[in-house]
Design a protein around this motif. Structure first.
Motif, short mmCIF file in Angstrom:
data_model
loop_
_atom_site.label_atom_id
_atom_site.label_comp_id
_atom_site.label_asym_id
_atom_site.label_seq_id
_atom_site.Cartn_x
_atom_site.Cartn_y
_atom_site.Cartn_z
N GLU A 30 0.90 -1.07 0.17
CA GLU A 30 0.04 -0.01 0.09
C GLU A 30 0.90 1.15 -0.12
O GLU A 30 1.80 1.35 0.89
CB GLU A 30 -1.00 0.17 1.29
CG GLU A 30 -1.59 1.25 1.61
CD GLU A 30 -2.56 1.80 0.37
OE1 GLU A 30 -2.30 3.01 0.04
OE2 GLU A 30 -3.46 0.79 -0.29
N ALA A 32 0.14 4.30 0.67
CA ALA A 32 -0.28 5.37 1.74
C ALA A 32 0.50 5.00 3.03
O ALA A 32 0.90 3.56 3.15
CB ALA A 32 -1.50 5.32 2.06
N GLU A 34 -0.57 4.71 5.86
CA GLU A 34 -1.33 3.92 6.87
C GLU A 34 -2.66 3.47 6.27
O GLU A 34 -3.04 3.58 4.98
CB GLU A 34 -1.59 5.05 7.99
CG GLU A 34 -2.66 6.11 7.23
CD GLU A 34 -2.93 7.29 8.25
OE1 GLU A 34 -2.51 7.21 9.52
OE2 GLU A 34 -3.36 8.36 7.68
N ILE A 35 -3.14 2.41 7.14
CA ILE A 35 -4.25 1.70 6.45
C ILE A 35 -5.78 2.79 6.68
O ILE A 35 -5.89 3.46 7.69
CB ILE A 35 -4.98 0.65 7.12
CG1 ILE A 35 -3.87 -0.36 7.02
CG2 ILE A 35 -6.28 0.29 6.78
CD1 ILE A 35 -3.72 -1.08 5.81
N ARG A 36 -6.20 3.34 5.50
CA ARG A 36 -7.21 4.36 5.61
C ARG A 36 -8.03 4.25 4.42
O ARG A 36 -7.84 3.31 3.52
CB ARG A 36 -6.56 5.95 5.31
CG ARG A 36 -5.81 6.14 4.02
CD ARG A 36 -4.94 7.40 4.27
NE ARG A 36 -4.07 7.67 2.87
CZ ARG A 36 -3.29 8.33 2.94
NH1 ARG A 36 -2.92 9.14 4.10
NH2 ARG A 36 -2.82 8.74 1.79
N ALA A 37 -9.20 4.79 4.39
CA ALA A 37 -10.29 4.77 3.34
C ALA A 37 -10.90 5.92 2.92
O ALA A 37 -11.18 7.03 3.82
CB ALA A 37 -11.25 3.88 4.02
N ALA A 38 -10.94 6.43 1.57
CA ALA A 38 -11.59 7.44 1.06
C ALA A 38 -13.03 7.35 0.81
O ALA A 38 -13.48 6.21 0.60
CB ALA A 38 -10.99 7.57 -0.32
N ARG A 97 -16.51 2.83 5.94
CA ARG A 97 -15.42 2.52 5.14
C ARG A 97 -14.07 2.09 6.11
O ARG A 97 -13.37 1.13 5.92
CB ARG A 97 -15.10 3.29 4.15
CG ARG A 97 -16.02 3.08 2.70
CD ARG A 97 -15.63 4.12 1.79
NE ARG A 97 -16.66 4.11 0.67
CZ ARG A 97 -16.39 3.46 -0.36
NH1 ARG A 97 -15.30 2.67 -0.70
NH2 ARG A 97 -17.24 3.48 -1.48
N ALA A 98 -13.66 2.89 6.89
CA ALA A 98 -12.54 2.91 7.64
C ALA A 98 -12.52 1.93 8.37
O ALA A 98 -11.44 1.06 8.60
CB ALA A 98 -12.25 4.34 8.32
N LYS A 99 -13.64 1.80 9.28
CA LYS A 99 -13.97 0.62 10.14
C LYS A 99 -13.82 -0.53 9.43
O LYS A 99 -13.33 -1.63 9.88
CB LYS A 99 -15.26 0.73 10.81
CG LYS A 99 -15.30 1.99 11.99
CD LYS A 99 -16.47 2.12 12.67
CE LYS A 99 -16.70 3.19 13.57
NZ LYS A 99 -17.86 3.45 14.51
N ASN A 101 -12.12 -1.33 6.62
CA ASN A 101 -10.70 -1.64 6.50
C ASN A 101 -9.64 -1.88 7.53
O ASN A 101 -8.92 -2.77 7.43
CB ASN A 101 -10.14 -0.16 6.07
CG ASN A 101 -10.20 -0.19 4.33
OD1 ASN A 101 -10.69 -0.95 3.61
ND2 ASN A 101 -9.41 0.91 3.78
N ASP A 102 -10.05 -1.27 8.85
CA ASP A 102 -9.47 -1.80 10.00
C ASP A 102 -9.67 -3.39 10.32
O ASP A 102 -8.81 -4.05 10.59
CB ASP A 102 -9.53 -0.92 11.07
CG ASP A 102 -8.98 0.34 11.19
OD1 ASP A 102 -7.63 0.47 10.49
OD2 ASP A 102 -9.22 1.49 11.85
#
Length: 373
Positions: A30, A32, A34-38, A97-99, A101-102
């Protein structure tokens, strides 16, 4: 088998998890840090939830979501009923989305994810693919999966000359905010005039997700909040409760996400002997059908099942392409029927027809219990 997956979004992480469940060694890269979400809210339909059930994390996914239903109203508040379709054709799970992804990053194992590591190029050989990364390192694998979204760098090498294109005049605004001070008793999705649709849905943690979209938008002026408010006027007739406008007004400008919608043109192929595309990198299309993530999750499951059932990577990838390209040609037809519906009632009908097809016609490689346990 060893796999390199490019992209740690929802589809990339699901692909990595499914391949691990199928017995592969996986590294996810990845770019980026960090693990993140648009984005904000995300709808998962029954076919995506079936994949997560088969991967052993269905209950965890449901625990971070809120069961919701996709029914539309017109700007006067009248329900646009679709009696020819059942309630199951309208049900989905709303998650952040972010949750998600985590959760997926934890499930796949964060030790298997290389952050701050972008893709540069690949070189295919008879029995492996060598992947060069932005830190100068090279990963050798049996297969490379490009799950790096609409602007996919993997696609740029695999299928040159296919950059993401503007869906001209199609824009979206959205945010997730606490519902403090605004009473939201029900979810409401509205089909209005001037090519506008939008609404609001309650999330599992008491927040509210609102969204506004417009087809054939005139040139944008003003701030993101002003742009969203202008479209909201086409969604709630005078005398309606005005909740959508109140939610937009209560949203700090910096929390409002705006996107010019981008699409990927139909591709002549998705694979080579040892490289495959999945999710938006292969088929990003207008989000008005709210199923991009769900369809990408299916890609991950089909690909992992085929790779896990044979040691012949080129044959597995060829079977994946043969299964998915015709399926997405039909998705595009159903999506176009929704987009070009001349009336709100026809939009609601074509939308329910799409969701009914999607959840009842799973890819043949995803008969229950076929994804590796």
């Amino acid at each position: 088998m060893r796999a390199v997956v490019i992209g740690a979004g929802i589809v990339g992480l699901t692909t990595g998890l499914a391949l691990r469940r199928a017995g592969a060694e996986v590294v996810i890269c990845e770019q980026a840090p960090e693990i993140r979400a648009a984005g904000a809210g995300l709808g998962l339909w029954a076919n995506a939830l079936a994949v997560y059930d088969e991967l052993g994390i269905g209950e965890q996914v449901r625990a971070i979501g809120k069961p919701s239903e996709m029914y539309f109203h017109d700007s006067a508040g009248r329900l646009l009923d679709t009696p020819e379709f059942g309630v199951e054709d309208h049900r989905y799970l709303l998650v952040h989305r972010a949750k998600l992804n985590d959760l997926l990053a934890d499930a796949v194992g964060r030790e298997n994810i290389r952050l701050g590591t972008g893709f540069l190029e690949y070189r295919e050989h008879a029995n492996h693919v060598a992947v060069t990364l932005s830190d100068g390192s090279t990963e050798e694998a049996d297969v490379l999966v490009g799950a790096d979204g609409a602007y996919s760098a993997v696609r740029a090498q695999l299928v040159p000359g296919t950059p993401a294109q503007e869906h001209v005049g199609h824009h979206a605004w959205r945010a997730v905010i606490p519902a403090a001070g605004i009473t939201v008793l029900r979810n409401r999705l509205i089909l209005g005039s001037h090519g506008c649709r939008g609404g609001y849905v309650r999330t599992h943690d008491g927040s509210v997700y609102w969204l506004v979209n417009q087809f054939k938008s005139p040139p944008l002026t003003g701030t993101r909040k002003q742009q969203a408010m202008e479209r909201a006027r086409h969604l709630e007739d005078e005398g309606e409760d005005g909740i959508l406008a109140d939610l937009i007004d209560a949203t700090p400008e910096e929390l409002i996400l705006h996107n010019q919608i981008m699409v990927v043109p139909p591709l002549p192929h998705w694979v080579s002997a040892r490289v495959a595309l999945a999710g938006d990198s292969a088929h990003a299309m207008s989000p008005h059908i709210t199923a991009g993530a769900t369809l990408g999750i299916e890609d991950a499951a089909v690909l992992s099942h085929l790779l896990g059932s044979t040691g012949d990577v080129p044959a597995a990838l060829a079977a994946y392409e043969a299964a998915q390209i015709p399926r997405y040609a039909h998705v595009a037809e159903l999506s176009a029927a929704v987009e070009h519906s001349p009336t709100p009632a026809e939009f609601a009908h074509h939308y329910a027809a799409f969701s009914h097809w999607m959840i009842t016609q799973r890819p043949r490689h995803l008969a229950r219990n076929q994804v590796g346990a």
